[in-house]
Design a protein around this motif. Sequence first.
Motif, PDB file in Angstrom:
ATOM      1  N   LEU A   6       1.252  -1.553  -0.205  1.00 14.39           N
ATOM      2  CA  LEU A   6       0.289  -0.526   0.015  1.00 14.39           C
ATOM      3  C   LEU A   6       1.158   1.205   0.175  1.00 14.39           C
ATOM      4  CD1 LEU A   6      -2.771  -0.868   2.676  1.00 14.39           C
ATOM      5  CD2 LEU A   6      -3.136  -1.258   0.234  1.00 14.39           C
ATOM      6  N   PRO A   7       0.040   2.668  -1.038  1.00 13.98           N
ATOM      7  CA  PRO A   7       1.542   3.365  -0.223  1.00 13.98           C
ATOM      8  C   PRO A   7       1.944   4.243   1.357  1.00 13.98           C
ATOM      9  CG  PRO A   7      -1.044   3.964  -1.481  1.00 13.98           C
ATOM     10  CD  PRO A   7      -1.113   3.175  -1.401  1.00 13.98           C
ATOM     11  N   GLY A   8       2.992   4.251   0.914  1.00 15.17           N
ATOM     12  CA  GLY A   8       3.790   4.743   2.745  1.00 15.17           C
ATOM     13  C   GLY A   8       4.519   3.028   3.370  1.00 15.17           C
ATOM     14  N   ASP A   9       3.707   1.595   2.467  1.00 16.66           N
ATOM     15  CA  ASP A   9       4.616   1.005   2.668  1.00 16.66           C
ATOM     16  C   ASP A   9       5.895   0.868   2.738  1.00 16.66           C
ATOM     17  OD1 ASP A   9       2.745  -0.267   4.151  1.00 16.66           O
ATOM     18  OD2 ASP A   9       1.715  -1.844   2.663  1.00 16.66           O
TER      19      ASP A   9
END
Length: 118
Positions: A6-9
């Motif tokens: 996911l975005p930010g992972d």
Amino acid sequence: MKKTKLPGDNISLKTKKNEDPLVMQWLNSQTNLMDSLRYLVESEIAQNGVRNLQAFVPMERNLLQGSSGLPRTEGDFSPNTAALAQMAAASEAPREAVSVPEPVVEEEIDDDDIEAWS
């Protein structure tokens, strides 16, 4: 099963023990490695769409064949024309749109990942 990112992972990248010296030189030349990798990913997507490169890239490749390990600069690197021709031929293969997500596979976490998160 691999977990969907996911975005930010965080993602992790591990070099091979016998990594080509030019790959290591490139990695060490980046002032913002993640942004450089992101640019390469964006370029791949712009050219070929979203796809699993493992279905298109040969497992054994010699794109940097003959690299002596001596430091090089942008101006004195001569690409391997046979490798470029091979890549061009592969890119002309029929492209299929990837719309079905890959199965979720649990990602292994090693000590280096945990250390990097600290």
